[in-house]
Each structure stands twice: as structure tokens, then as C-alpha cells.
Design a protein around this motif. Sequence first.
Motif, PDB file in Angstrom:
ATOM      1  N   ASP A   1      33.936  49.634 -97.161  1.00  0.00           N
ATOM      2  CA  ASP A   1      33.197  50.126 -98.566  1.00  0.00           C
ATOM      3  C   ASP A   1      31.850  49.476 -98.172  1.00  0.00           C
ATOM      4  OD1 ASP A   1      35.264  51.648 -99.312  1.00  0.00           O
ATOM      5  OD2 ASP A   1      36.423  49.732-100.145  1.00  0.00           O
ATOM      6  N   PHE A   2      31.463  49.082 -96.696  1.00  0.00           N
ATOM      7  CA  PHE A   2      29.910  48.646 -97.112  1.00  0.00           C
ATOM      8  C   PHE A   2      28.791  49.771 -97.939  1.00  0.00           C
ATOM      9  CE2 PHE A   2      25.633  48.421 -94.867  1.00  0.00           C
ATOM     10  CZ  PHE A   2      25.526  46.731 -94.782  1.00  0.00           C
ATOM     11  N   CYS A   3      29.180  51.143 -97.568  1.00  0.00           N
ATOM     12  CA  CYS A   3      27.490  51.718 -98.567  1.00  0.00           C
ATOM     13  C   CYS A   3      28.235  52.253 -99.809  1.00  0.00           C
ATOM     14  CB  CYS A   3      27.523  52.906 -97.172  1.00  0.00           C
ATOM     15  SG  CYS A   3      27.593  53.091 -95.582  1.00  0.00           S
ATOM     16  N   LYS A   4      29.008  52.178-100.139  1.00  0.00           N
ATOM     17  CA  LYS A   4      29.140  51.725-101.587  1.00  0.00           C
ATOM     18  C   LYS A   4      28.863  51.418-102.465  1.00  0.00           C
ATOM     19  CE  LYS A   4      33.307  51.993-104.370  1.00  0.00           C
ATOM     20  NZ  LYS A   4      35.078  51.372-104.824  1.00  0.00           N
ATOM     21  N   THR A   5      28.290  50.751-102.005  1.00  0.00           N
ATOM     22  CA  THR A   5      27.645  49.890-102.630  1.00  0.00           C
ATOM     23  C   THR A   5      24.762  50.248-102.499  1.00  0.00           C
ATOM     24  OG1 THR A   5      26.912  47.736-101.737  1.00  0.00           O
ATOM     25  CG2 THR A   5      28.607  47.614-103.575  1.00  0.00           C
ATOM     26  N   CYS A   6      25.566  50.780-101.513  1.00  0.00           N
ATOM     27  CA  CYS A   6      23.779  51.280-100.702  1.00  0.00           C
ATOM     28  C   CYS A   6      23.035  51.190-102.311  1.00  0.00           C
ATOM     29  CB  CYS A   6      23.881  52.682-100.154  1.00  0.00           C
ATOM     30  SG  CYS A   6      21.985  52.829 -99.398  1.00  0.00           S
TER      31      CYS A   6
ATOM     32  N   GLY B   1      21.345  24.677 -98.916  1.00  0.00           N
ATOM     33  CA  GLY B   1      20.860  26.413 -99.152  1.00  0.00           C
ATOM     34  C   GLY B   1      22.098  26.997 -98.637  1.00  0.00           C
ATOM     35  N   THR B   2      22.334  28.475 -99.328  1.00  0.00           N
ATOM     36  CA  THR B   2      23.767  29.453 -99.154  1.00  0.00           C
ATOM     37  C   THR B   2      23.403  30.229 -97.766  1.00  0.00           C
ATOM     38  OG1 THR B   2      22.146  31.406-100.107  1.00  0.00           O
ATOM     39  CG2 THR B   2      23.227  29.695-101.320  1.00  0.00           C
ATOM     40  N   VAL B   3      24.858  31.218 -97.937  1.00  0.00           N
ATOM     41  CA  VAL B   3      25.581  31.377 -96.568  1.00  0.00           C
ATOM     42  C   VAL B   3      25.234  33.494 -96.750  1.00  0.00           C
ATOM     43  CG1 VAL B   3      26.547  32.279 -94.560  1.00  0.00           C
ATOM     44  CG2 VAL B   3      26.149  30.130 -95.168  1.00  0.00           C
ATOM     45  N   GLY B   4      24.549  34.192 -96.325  1.00  0.00           N
ATOM     46  CA  GLY B   4      24.774  35.429 -96.393  1.00  0.00           C
ATOM     47  C   GLY B   4      24.662  36.076 -95.363  1.00  0.00           C
ATOM     48  N   LEU B   5      25.968  37.263 -95.620  1.00  0.00           N
ATOM     49  CA  LEU B   5      26.919  38.136 -94.770  1.00  0.00           C
ATOM     50  C   LEU B   5      26.325  39.151 -94.029  1.00  0.00           C
ATOM     51  CD1 LEU B   5      30.301  36.532 -94.581  1.00  0.00           C
ATOM     52  CD2 LEU B   5      28.700  36.217 -92.528  1.00  0.00           C
ATOM     53  N   ILE B   6      26.051  39.986 -93.848  1.00  0.00           N
ATOM     54  CA  ILE B   6      25.328  41.759 -93.457  1.00  0.00           C
ATOM     55  C   ILE B   6      26.435  42.335 -92.455  1.00  0.00           C
ATOM     56  CG2 ILE B   6      23.750  43.211 -92.588  1.00  0.00           C
ATOM     57  CD1 ILE B   6      21.836  40.870 -94.304  1.00  0.00           C
TER      58      ILE B   6
ATOM     59  N   PRO C   1      21.887  44.321 -98.476  1.00  0.00           N
ATOM     60  CA  PRO C   1      23.196  44.509 -98.298  1.00  0.00           C
ATOM     61  C   PRO C   1      24.690  43.628 -98.408  1.00  0.00           C
ATOM     62  CG  PRO C   1      22.269  44.634 -97.078  1.00  0.00           C
ATOM     63  CD  PRO C   1      21.068  44.406 -97.604  1.00  0.00           C
ATOM     64  N   ALA C   2      23.810  41.923 -98.342  1.00  0.00           N
ATOM     65  CA  ALA C   2      24.841  40.701 -98.298  1.00  0.00           C
ATOM     66  C   ALA C   2      25.879  40.141 -98.818  1.00  0.00           C
ATOM     67  CB  ALA C   2      23.262  39.577 -96.982  1.00  0.00           C
ATOM     68  N   GLN C   3      26.851  39.929 -98.885  1.00  0.00           N
ATOM     69  CA  GLN C   3      27.499  38.905 -99.082  1.00  0.00           C
ATOM     70  C   GLN C   3      27.124  37.509 -98.771  1.00  0.00           C
ATOM     71  OE1 GLN C   3      31.872  39.907 -98.675  1.00  0.00           O
ATOM     72  NE2 GLN C   3      31.288  41.661 -97.887  1.00  0.00           N
ATOM     73  N   GLU C   4      26.885  36.676-100.378  1.00  0.00           N
ATOM     74  CA  GLU C   4      26.268  35.479-100.193  1.00  0.00           C
ATOM     75  C   GLU C   4      27.547  34.420-101.119  1.00  0.00           C
ATOM     76  OE1 GLU C   4      21.855  33.720-100.860  1.00  0.00           O
ATOM     77  OE2 GLU C   4      22.578  35.444-101.761  1.00  0.00           O
ATOM     78  N   PHE C   5      27.214  33.491-100.296  1.00  0.00           N
ATOM     79  CA  PHE C   5      28.096  32.283-100.558  1.00  0.00           C
ATOM     80  C   PHE C   5      28.114  30.940-100.548  1.00  0.00           C
ATOM     81  CE2 PHE C   5      29.754  35.627 -97.679  1.00  0.00           C
ATOM     82  CZ  PHE C   5      31.437  35.758 -98.388  1.00  0.00           C
ATOM     83  N   ARG C   6      27.823  30.116-101.551  1.00  0.00           N
ATOM     84  CA  ARG C   6      27.511  28.662-101.976  1.00  0.00           C
ATOM     85  C   ARG C   6      28.297  27.507-101.869  1.00  0.00           C
ATOM     86  NH1 ARG C   6      26.127  30.036-108.875  1.00  0.00           N
ATOM     87  NH2 ARG C   6      28.534  29.956-108.876  1.00  0.00           N
TER      88      ARG C   6
ATOM     89  N   GLY D   1      28.380  57.964 -96.132  1.00  0.00           N
ATOM     90  CA  GLY D   1      28.372  56.452 -95.465  1.00  0.00           C
ATOM     91  C   GLY D   1      27.378  56.777 -93.876  1.00  0.00           C
ATOM     92  N   HIS D   2      26.840  55.521 -93.012  1.00  0.00           N
ATOM     93  CA  HIS D   2      26.141  55.668 -92.082  1.00  0.00           C
ATOM     94  C   HIS D   2      27.035  56.002 -90.325  1.00  0.00           C
ATOM     95  CE1 HIS D   2      28.190  52.048 -91.148  1.00  0.00           C
ATOM     96  NE2 HIS D   2      27.729  51.532 -92.218  1.00  0.00           N
TER      97      HIS D   2
END
Length: 323
Positions: A250-255, A239-244, A228-233, A304-305
Amino acid sequence: MLEDTFGRRFHYLRLSITEWCNFRCNYCLPEGNACDTPKDNLSLREVETLVAAFARLGTSKIRITGGEPTLRKDLSDIIAICKGTPGIQTVAMTTNGFNLKDHIGEFRRAGLDAVNVSADSLDPRMFSAITGQDKLQTILEGVELALRSGVSSVKLNTVLLRQYNHRELASFFDFLRDRRVSWRFIELMQTGDNQTFFEQNHVAGEPIKQHLLESGWEQVIRDKRAGPAQEFRHNDYAGTVGLIMPYSKDFCKTCNRLRVSSRGKLHLCLFAEEGLDIRASLTAGDVDATCQVVERLVAGKIAGHGLAQGFTGATRQLAMLGG
């Protein structure tokens, strides 16, 4: 392919193999495991049936979680079962890392492709305050060995805590300058037993995302099997950064993931109201029946949750399902 009524397809299974954990993280198990923590974990035969069924239904990635999965002596066998199942392309594991230094070679030979390691601080004293263990150096040595072992992906997970590690972001980013790891920053989630702690320590991820974008980081397009992380470079970082950010819109939209507990219960969401028992067909070794019951139950997955409304479902603490 498993698909719910909202058109979401599920390529990714998170399989918990134990609720036991030897750490006492203040956001999860501050008092350690309770004496009534279940011990009747799935057997190897049941795992084999489960994985075969999910592979038949289109699952291509399995993440082995706990509690702490390396507490199971047959972990390498479980990894090998997953990796040897036709259709499973990626076998990953989430661990607190205490056993990684001594066993990463064994896990890799069994077929482990990727590993996520919990690392809630780079300061040994803060790490101990959060986790209840003075193991930071051993864990970081295990991470370095994992990077050299041939696993395709090494990620570090940090639960952001306002009163503890929130001021360490610069140190985390410095770690990424010359190491090809992804550091995942996870918003603290409210569970059934941490309401006061949650209110004192929750840190929203959105301001961090804005800071990243303003500092030259670029968002990366997610793979269909990604978490579920949004990832950044950034061009200046290896390395990269991910945000959960489970509280984001809309967090659950791409489950794309489902969970099965160490006792054979299907959880359609980390914060579902209850686990749905599928163990009978696993114990019988019946792949066809497992496929049928999973397909039927997935059709009931909701949109959704409900975390924003304070609904935490049956999740007492994150060690139940490994997050």
C-alpha cells in the motif's frame, strides 16, 4: 484541488530544475552525467507559470530537486518565485549538500523553508566510495549551518546499500541523539540501468521498522503535505527517523505528490512509463491552459508503480527527477 480517480489529492509538487549532478553516486550516476544529458531546462518565466498553475490547483508545497539543483546559478530566483506565489506555503529543496555551506544564508533569504541533504555515510572513506566525492566534512558543516539558519526542517537522506553503509545504522542513530534533524533511510529502487547493483544491494526497510518499534521508537502521524516516509520518534533522541519503503504494501495508497522534470514533462509517478509534455503552455505563459492540461493528465494516474514486478518505466536513473 487536484484529485485522481482513486480519490488521492495532490498537495505536493517535486520540481526538477536540472538533470546535471556533480556527484557520481554508485546507485544513481556511477559514470557521471552522459554527454546527451538534456540542457534545455525550464526558464524562470516557465517556472513562474508552472508554480502559479499548481498553486491554483491546490498545491501548497514545492520541493526543488535535480540532479543537483544548486548547480543552477539562478536557484535563489527559483526559490523566491515559488515562495512568492500565493498558496505556496512550503518551499523545500533536496541537495547533495556540496554548496550548502557557502549558500544556505542566500537560499534562506530567498524563502527556503526546508532542506533535505544526501548523506549516505558518516565515514569519509565510505562516503567517497559511494558518491565519488571527498566532501563529507563540508556537507556536515553545511548541515550544521542549515540548522542555525532558521529553516524549519533539516533532513538527511541515506540510500541503504547492503555492501556499503548497511552496517552504519548505529552511527546514524547516534548522530540523532542531540541534533534536531530527521534521518531518512531509503530503500534502493530498481531503475532502468541498475539491475545488477540493485540485486546485490537492496535492503528492505520492514526489518528496520520492526527494530525501531521494539527499541522504543513510536510512529508519528503524517501531515497531509508530508513525503512518503514513515516517521518515528524516541524520547531519548532529539532527532527522528524516517523510512521510505517503496516496495511495502500500500505504499502508493497515500501518494500526494506529482513531479515535473527540468524539461517541462509531468510525471504522474517516479516510475511512470513516460513523462507527459506540458511545456507548450508554460512557454506561452498561460496559467489557465497549464491548469487544464494538468487536470486532464492527472485523471489518468494509475493505482501503483509496479516496482515489485520489476517495472521501472522511463526512469533511467534517479537524477532524472531527483527521486
